[in-house]
Structure formats: structure tokens, C-alpha cells
Write a protein that holds these residues in place. Structure first.
Motif, PDB file in Angstrom:
ATOM      1  N   GLY A  19    -142.314   6.573  38.407  1.00 50.82           N
ATOM      2  CA  GLY A  19    -141.286   5.445  38.879  1.00 50.82           C
ATOM      3  C   GLY A  19    -140.024   5.616  38.317  1.00 50.82           C
ATOM      4  O   GLY A  19    -139.164   5.400  39.115  1.00 50.82           O
ATOM      5  N   SER A  20    -139.948   6.495  37.185  1.00 49.45           N
ATOM      6  CA  SER A  20    -138.454   6.843  36.996  1.00 49.45           C
ATOM      7  C   SER A  20    -137.707   8.070  37.683  1.00 49.45           C
ATOM      8  O   SER A  20    -136.660   7.815  37.934  1.00 49.45           O
ATOM      9  N   ARG A  21    -138.549   8.860  38.233  1.00 46.86           N
ATOM     10  CA  ARG A  21    -138.011   9.981  38.974  1.00 46.86           C
ATOM     11  C   ARG A  21    -138.120   9.488  40.505  1.00 46.86           C
ATOM     12  O   ARG A  21    -137.687  10.426  41.155  1.00 46.86           O
ATOM     13  N   ASN A  22    -138.551   8.279  41.185  1.00 44.36           N
ATOM     14  CA  ASN A  22    -138.497   8.047  42.507  1.00 44.36           C
ATOM     15  C   ASN A  22    -137.096   8.151  42.817  1.00 44.36           C
ATOM     16  O   ASN A  22    -136.235   7.709  42.153  1.00 44.36           O
ATOM     17  N   ILE A  23    -136.766   8.562  44.022  1.00 44.73           N
ATOM     18  CA  ILE A  23    -135.504   8.544  44.581  1.00 44.73           C
ATOM     19  C   ILE A  23    -135.348   7.627  45.869  1.00 44.73           C
ATOM     20  O   ILE A  23    -136.526   7.333  46.477  1.00 44.73           O
ATOM     21  N   PRO A  24    -134.242   7.021  46.084  1.00 48.56           N
ATOM     22  CA  PRO A  24    -134.305   5.913  47.190  1.00 48.56           C
ATOM     23  C   PRO A  24    -134.607   6.835  48.607  1.00 48.56           C
ATOM     24  O   PRO A  24    -134.262   7.998  48.716  1.00 48.56           O
ATOM     25  N   GLU A  25    -135.171   6.120  49.610  1.00 49.25           N
ATOM     26  CA  GLU A  25    -135.222   6.678  50.961  1.00 49.25           C
ATOM     27  C   GLU A  25    -134.210   7.162  51.698  1.00 49.25           C
ATOM     28  O   GLU A  25    -133.304   6.692  51.669  1.00 49.25           O
ATOM     29  N   ASN A  26    -134.191   8.270  52.104  1.00 43.58           N
ATOM     30  CA  ASN A  26    -133.210   9.016  52.899  1.00 43.58           C
ATOM     31  C   ASN A  26    -132.190   9.699  51.838  1.00 43.58           C
ATOM     32  O   ASN A  26    -131.100   9.818  52.369  1.00 43.58           O
ATOM     33  N   TYR A  27    -132.352   9.387  50.557  1.00 42.06           N
ATOM     34  CA  TYR A  27    -131.417  10.134  49.673  1.00 42.06           C
ATOM     35  C   TYR A  27    -131.456  11.734  49.804  1.00 42.06           C
ATOM     36  O   TYR A  27    -132.310  12.282  50.130  1.00 42.06           O
ATOM     37  N   ASP A  28    -130.273  12.209  49.460  1.00 38.89           N
ATOM     38  CA  ASP A  28    -130.031  13.458  49.738  1.00 38.89           C
ATOM     39  C   ASP A  28    -130.786  14.453  48.562  1.00 38.89           C
ATOM     40  O   ASP A  28    -130.861  14.131  47.455  1.00 38.89           O
ATOM     41  N   LEU A  29    -131.867  14.986  49.097  1.00 40.94           N
ATOM     42  CA  LEU A  29    -132.958  15.597  48.079  1.00 40.94           C
ATOM     43  C   LEU A  29    -132.316  16.899  47.454  1.00 40.94           C
ATOM     44  O   LEU A  29    -132.352  17.084  46.363  1.00 40.94           O
ATOM     45  N   ASP A  30    -131.460  17.649  48.128  1.00 40.83           N
ATOM     46  CA  ASP A  30    -130.801  18.591  47.242  1.00 40.83           C
ATOM     47  C   ASP A  30    -129.930  18.078  46.213  1.00 40.83           C
ATOM     48  O   ASP A  30    -129.807  18.792  45.147  1.00 40.83           O
ATOM     49  N   LYS A  31    -129.104  17.247  46.344  1.00 39.75           N
ATOM     50  CA  LYS A  31    -128.419  16.435  45.464  1.00 39.75           C
ATOM     51  C   LYS A  31    -129.216  16.119  44.672  1.00 39.75           C
ATOM     52  O   LYS A  31    -128.775  16.371  43.106  1.00 39.75           O
ATOM     53  N   ALA A  32    -130.462  15.145  44.582  1.00 39.77           N
ATOM     54  CA  ALA A  32    -131.228  14.666  43.480  1.00 39.77           C
ATOM     55  C   ALA A  32    -131.584  15.943  42.919  1.00 39.77           C
ATOM     56  O   ALA A  32    -131.690  15.702  41.492  1.00 39.77           O
ATOM     57  N   LYS A  33    -132.127  17.096  43.280  1.00 37.65           N
ATOM     58  CA  LYS A  33    -132.556  18.285  42.677  1.00 37.65           C
ATOM     59  C   LYS A  33    -131.689  18.646  41.840  1.00 37.65           C
ATOM     60  O   LYS A  33    -131.783  19.139  40.514  1.00 37.65           O
ATOM     61  N   ASP A  34    -130.287  19.037  42.275  1.00 37.38           N
ATOM     62  CA  ASP A  34    -129.403  19.681  41.444  1.00 37.38           C
ATOM     63  C   ASP A  34    -129.067  18.733  40.257  1.00 37.38           C
ATOM     64  O   ASP A  34    -128.696  19.303  39.177  1.00 37.38           O
ATOM     65  N   ASP A  35    -128.750  17.305  40.471  1.00 31.57           N
ATOM     66  CA  ASP A  35    -128.550  16.531  39.496  1.00 31.57           C
ATOM     67  C   ASP A  35    -129.546  16.476  38.278  1.00 31.57           C
ATOM     68  O   ASP A  35    -129.292  16.208  37.122  1.00 31.57           O
ATOM     69  N   PHE A  36    -130.687  16.491  38.817  1.00 31.94           N
ATOM     70  CA  PHE A  36    -131.884  16.436  37.823  1.00 31.94           C
ATOM     71  C   PHE A  36    -131.918  17.765  37.045  1.00 31.94           C
ATOM     72  O   PHE A  36    -132.169  17.757  36.035  1.00 31.94           O
ATOM     73  N   VAL A  37    -131.665  19.055  37.575  1.00 29.96           N
ATOM     74  CA  VAL A  37    -131.484  20.108  36.640  1.00 29.96           C
ATOM     75  C   VAL A  37    -130.591  20.034  35.814  1.00 29.96           C
ATOM     76  O   VAL A  37    -130.977  20.422  34.550  1.00 29.96           O
ATOM     77  N   VAL A  38    -129.365  19.511  36.080  1.00 26.95           N
ATOM     78  CA  VAL A  38    -128.348  19.203  35.147  1.00 26.95           C
ATOM     79  C   VAL A  38    -128.941  18.453  34.185  1.00 26.95           C
ATOM     80  O   VAL A  38    -128.789  18.703  32.764  1.00 26.95           O
ATOM     81  N   LEU A  39    -129.659  17.493  34.160  1.00 27.27           N
ATOM     82  CA  LEU A  39    -130.125  16.382  33.250  1.00 27.27           C
ATOM     83  C   LEU A  39    -131.168  16.838  32.443  1.00 27.27           C
ATOM     84  O   LEU A  39    -131.199  16.848  31.124  1.00 27.27           O
ATOM     85  N   CYS A  40    -132.084  17.739  33.084  1.00 26.26           N
ATOM     86  CA  CYS A  40    -133.230  18.285  32.506  1.00 26.26           C
ATOM     87  C   CYS A  40    -132.712  19.320  31.274  1.00 26.26           C
ATOM     88  O   CYS A  40    -133.460  19.646  30.507  1.00 26.26           O
TER      89      CYS A  40
END
Length: 289
Positions: free
Chosen positions: A129-150
């Protein structure tokens, strides 16, 4: 089974159950995710390591009194509580546009502080649930931001010497990182020693992923979880053949932990079955020339 084979199997069972003492065992070490209330059952079956949940054992939402009681129970358990799952509550977002980095990292520090006190070495990052992203959200941006956070999570983890393990999930649970390959790519980009990959074979089976994905992930894998495909039952209940995936683990030289994470309505019956069944398949595969 003849006497010779029986003695070999007994030796393997003893080795696997006590394997966490050895730095470089010949076989992967097995454990089971179960309630601490099942500690005695797991120990009697042969397990020496179990997994619990962050939510129940070391969450910042627990009172000081609850945390003290849990630490006491962990220290007195027959099996070592080696890992916890269910890292983030759904109210804390770790992917997508609603991430509060300060909140996330503060929470991580609190959890890992308690993990260190309890002697817990691994925290599994599934948290669908914590890592779900909104429908049609930019997947590449989600991954890039997630890498920074991780990467920042990994640095916090290094301070506590507790390893965070990113888990591949399935599409029925989340819409973000639903293959081992996708999760491995994040871990590779994060490039922190205390942020590793948890190869969940159950989710791989549900997503139709081949054992070759384990080989492709290679030494990014720091942990492994397993359960039977159809009902997420414990290994041996339905009789799933995990040997192709175990061979892939052997191919990459994996000698870490394989934790059973499944469902049972009869732990007294199923937990001993699972220990013997998985031990047999591991010993068969790792003894192959």
C-alpha cells in the motif's frame, strides 16, 4: 530410505537449522515467518530462525511498555527473531507524489533503532500500500524518486547495521515493482551495502517469472522468501517443486537465508512438514554436481 541416506539427511537438517552460526555454510539457511507465539512449534520442527512483523514487534506506534515486553519476548524465544516484514503502514507513502521524505526517514530510523536493540538483522520492504502509485503516474519519475529515497534509507540502515530488503511483489498487491527484475534494477541503482534484494519466489511464481531472473539479479540478492503458488501454503502442503528456483540460487552461489512465508490453518501439522520438505529439496539441489 536406507540408513546411509537417512544419516546424511539428518546431518543436513541439523546443519540447516543451526546454519546461522556459520559464516559460509554449504547450504542456504532456512527460517519461517510466523507469530512469536508459534516459536516452540517452529523450534521443535527444526527451525532456528523466525520472522515477525514490524507492526507487531518494533513499530514506533507501540507504547514503551509494549516495546519492552516485545524485546523481552524476542530475547527469550527459542528461535532467533532474525527478520521483520510489514515495514511501512499504508499511511506512510514511499513512492509517488505524496512522499514526505522527512517522515519516511524518521520512521526508518525509529524502526531500525528498535531492530538493533532486538538483534533483528533484516527488515523486508514489501509494503504494497505504501508503494502504490497513482494511476497514469509517470513510472520513470516514480522509479527515479524511489531510488533517491531508498539510497537515503540504505544510509540510515548502515548506521544501525540492519539490512533493508526490497521485495518483488505481484500485480494483485501493488502496481509498483511487480517483478524481480524491476526490484533488482532499483537495488542496483541504489548501490548501498545495507539495501539489498529479497527474491520472493512465491511472487515470482504468481507472476510467471522464470528462475533465470534470479541468475540475472545475481549478488544483489541478500535474502529469499518462498511459499507454494496456488494458496500460498507452506512448502510440502501441496507439493510444489521449487528445485528450478533453488538451482538458480545455487548457480549464483547463494548461501543466505530462505524464509518460508505462507499461510496455514494447522501450524502443528504444516510447520514440521515444511521444514522437512524444503530441507529435502535444498539438500538435493545443493548436493548436485
Amino acid at each position: 530410505m536406507n540408513i546411509g541416506k537417512g544419516l546424511v539427511l539428518l546431518a543436513v537438517i541439523i546443519f540447516l537449522s543451526l546454519g546461522f552460526v556459520s559464516e559460509k555454510p554449504d547450504y542456504p539457511r532456512i527460517g519461517i515467518v510466523t507469530s512469536l507465539k508459534q516459536d516452540s512449534i517452529a523450534y521443535a520442527a527444526g527451525f532456528r530462525s523466525i520472522g515477525e512483523s514490524v507492526r507487531k514487534m518494533i513499530s514506533p506506534s507501540l507504547s514503551d511498555s509494549e516495546l519492552r515486553t516485545n524485546l523481552k519476548d524476542i530475547k527469550s524465544a527459542k528461535c532467533r527473531v532474525l527478520m521483520c516484514n510489514l515495514f511501512f503502514p499504508g499511511s506512510i507513502k514511499i513512492a509517488g507524489p505524496a512522499v514526505n521524505e522527512r517522515q519516511v526517514l524518521g520512521y526508518v530510523d525509529s524502526v531500525l533503532t528498535m531492530a538493533r536493540k532486538a538483534g533483528i538483522k533484516y527488515i523486508v520492504l514489501g509494503s504494497s500500500g505504501s508503494r502504490n502509485i497513482p494511476e497514469n503516474y509517470d513510472l520513470d519519475k516514480a522509479k527515479d524518486d524511489f531510488v533517491v529515497l531508498c539510497k537515503k534509507m540504505g544510509q540510515v540502515a548502515a548506521n544501525h547495521k540492519v539490512t533493508i530488503l526490497l521485495e518483488n511483489l505481484q500485480k494483485s498487491e501493488t502496481n509498483f515493482l511487480t517483478t524481480l527484475n524491476a526490484a533488482a534494477d532499483i537495488v542496483r541503482r541504489v548501490d548501498e551495502p545495507y539495501f539489498r534484494l529479497n527474491a520472493d519466489i512465491f511472487h515470482m511464481l504468481r507472476e510467471g517469472e522464470s528462475p533465470e531472473e534470479i541468475i540475472a539479479a545475481g549478488d544483489l540478492i541478500g535474502f529469499c522468501e518462498i511459499a507454494e503458488k496456488d494458496k500460498r501454503s507452506l512448502p510440502g502442503v501441496a507439493g510444489d517443486d521449487f528445485r528450478p528456483y533453488l538451482r538458480a540460487l545455487k548457480h549464483i552461489g547463494y548461501h543466505g537465508f530462505i524464509f518460508i512465508e505462507g499461510n496455514t490453518n494447522d501450524p502443528v501439522r504444516d510447520i514440521p512438514i515444511s521444514f522437512k520438505y524444503l530441507t529435502n529439496q535444498i539438500s538435493e539441489v545443493y548436493a548436485e554436481s
